[in-house]
Design an enzyme around this catalytic site. Sequence first.
Site, PDB file in Angstrom:
ATOM      1  N   HIS A   1       0.826  -1.202   0.000  1.00 18.55           N
ATOM      2  CA  HIS A   1       0.000   0.000   0.000  1.00 18.55           C
ATOM      3  C   HIS A   1       0.864   1.258   0.000  1.00 18.55           C
ATOM      4  CE1 HIS A   1      -3.964  -1.958   1.577  1.00 18.55           C
ATOM      5  NE2 HIS A   1      -3.748  -2.156   0.299  1.00 18.55           N
TER       6      HIS A   1
ATOM      7  N   CYS B   1       8.964  -3.840 -23.622  1.00 17.56           N
ATOM      8  CA  CYS B   1       8.456  -3.076 -22.488  1.00 17.56           C
ATOM      9  C   CYS B   1       9.268  -3.462 -21.246  1.00 17.56           C
ATOM     10  CB  CYS B   1       6.970  -3.324 -22.261  1.00 17.56           C
ATOM     11  SG  CYS B   1       6.550  -5.033 -21.883  1.00 17.56           S
TER      12      CYS B   1
END
Length: 755
Positions: free
Chosen positions: A367, A679
Amino acid sequence: MSATPKEAPTTPRRLLARLRRLMARATDLAPRLDGLVRLVAAEFVAEVCSVYVMRPGEILELVATEGLRPEAVHRTRLRVGEGIVGTAAAEARPLNLPDAQNHPAFAYRPETGEEPFASMLAVPVLRGAEVLGVIAVQNRAPRRYAEDEVEALETVGMLLAEMLHGARSASAEVALSLPGSMARHFEGVGLTPGIVMGPVLRHGRRAAPRAVLAEDPEAELRRLTAATEAMQRAVDALLEGPARAAGQEPREVLEAYRLIAADQGWLGRIAAVVRDGLTAEAAVERVLAELRARMRQVADPYLRERLADIEDLAGRLIDHLGGTAPEPAQGEGFILIARRVGPAELLDYHARGLAGLVLEEGSPTAHATIIARALAVPLLAGCRGATDSAVPGEHAVLDADEGRLVLRPDAEIVAGYTAALAARAARRATEAGYRDVEPRTRDGVRLTVMINAGLLMDLPQLAETGADGIGLFRTEIAWLARGGLPELETEEALYRDVLAAAGDKPVIFRTIDLGGDKLLPGFSHAEEENPALGWRSLRIGLDRPAMLRRQLRAMLAAAAGRRLLVMFPMVTTVEELRAAKSLLEAERRAAERRGAAPAEVRAGAMLEVPALVWQLPALLEEAAFLSIGSNDLTQFLFAADRGNPRLAGRYDFLSAPVLDLLEQVGAAAAAAGVPVGLCGEAAARPLEALAVFGVGIDQVSVPAAAVPAVKAMVRSLDLAAFRTFLANLRRSARGGASLRADIAAYARDHGIATE
């Protein structure tokens, strides 16, 4: 006869009262410890009570005992993880053993004379998350100590922790005087990019509870209830203020945080400990210590990371109980150093002037990482020992681009970074003019530069950078931010918003890339020895086809009437790609029957597993496009964990094996008429992007912040000349040697903007 307790020990209230009287009589540490072990042995009706103290080098030294041989004091030593005592310290949890000597971890020390004693209860002495030592009791008779005995000894451990901490404070200050003036270097993994310099602020050093024993438990319960309600109101206010301003994903993180704040599991346990006689503050610390010990045994990294949320809330609860406020900020531009930090705390620090964040623990899906990314705060994780080494207010350099933290940097380091930051600022001012400029080389070749994204907050960067599209949309990031699988309608709305933001530019959606270090709570996933090589990505999707089909259904619905590009990650065999395409086709036909199908659906594969290179002909018949995943491909190619700072400089992306592989894939794809791009973080650096273009790959997808620099490099490049140089260089390369220095020299000599 052996002495066997016939009843539980005296209550913590009476035991602690006697310990307080003992502490008041003795001033030096040694007499206090001798009195403590005698008192605890008597109260527990134990034949042995011993205290081990943590010494430098993670050594536990026996410093006081009642019942073992006196000559063992200061002689018996155990490493952390060695023996029962060392294991209790390593795991930071009590070990309650009826037959300790037959336990696999038992380590025999003949000088102690402990042979007659069978049962043992070893409890870590904790101050916050730090283990200061271990206190243990032993009896001759085999027995498992009762739960209230364990809790009573844990309570003694809390007082002992403050005693040991106070005794070592003076010597610690002396020990820091010389090293504290020297630079300290730490390596870590950059989770959000950037370089900052500024004063240090150290997180997580709240003062210990002033009182452990409650005089009036009912009054403490009322204080706890009032503080809990105040904490929950503050979290609600945070959701309506800073979290709302930071964007949708941070708000979703805080919504999950609010659920933890209201959870009656840990709050109810705190209330139970208060009823047993501890103050509300001491009860919070006790329950937090229990949760830390329990979390260390959890295999799921996502659930382990929730410990940061609980520590955040526990600290807030102590603040509302009247505890010591957090350290004040050092003014604008400070660098926060912490073992862990919760999302709400991070928002608070940001409001106070946070410039950079260093964590001893952290992952791309934590988080704190999601919040730091939303706030564009440079974040470096994995810097073990940085918290204890940091001195609040002293200067530090945080380089999340290179994975480096320097505490107390010398003048040369500061001058070097100051010049580098000034040059970077000037370059970015120049690069800002590249937003509306095509990435076209000096010899007229149009290359493609796209961005990587994963959250709605990333989408404005598409227009801000003038990128050619989104070459990688990481769909799992939004799932991880929410803490679970979103509703089908929510997921469909996300993909629709992404496509709307892209307009007529392409978007390549990568299907769920879970597993490894990205796990969802409640998602069954057994612990694996090598998670990066285990059950993850497309393997999960094919084994759980309902979950994959549900995601594909949301993508198809969002792209109704438009073109949809779907990319499957970590394809290992062509058969896996065929199986995934069949699921996509089944959902496409269903969408067609509903009258809401995309105008075109194209399925591609990520080439991350080297085994696919030997399946290229069959792969290129099945894939509409290929995207090379530089992070995992390099990791698997060199068998080097990309999250391990020790290996960061050992294997170079600009080495001959990597460039040979890229050229082989690019040439085969071009011959088959299949678009191929790269990528990943590698092409975010202009020098690496130059090499990628040099081996024949014409498309890269990079973090948005890297787009202007890559465009600037392309505009200064004569591609044909460079490809000739690189081909000759590679022919002369020996073995797996890095070509970085030669490529960089060519760029400097020919005015190519790679710095």
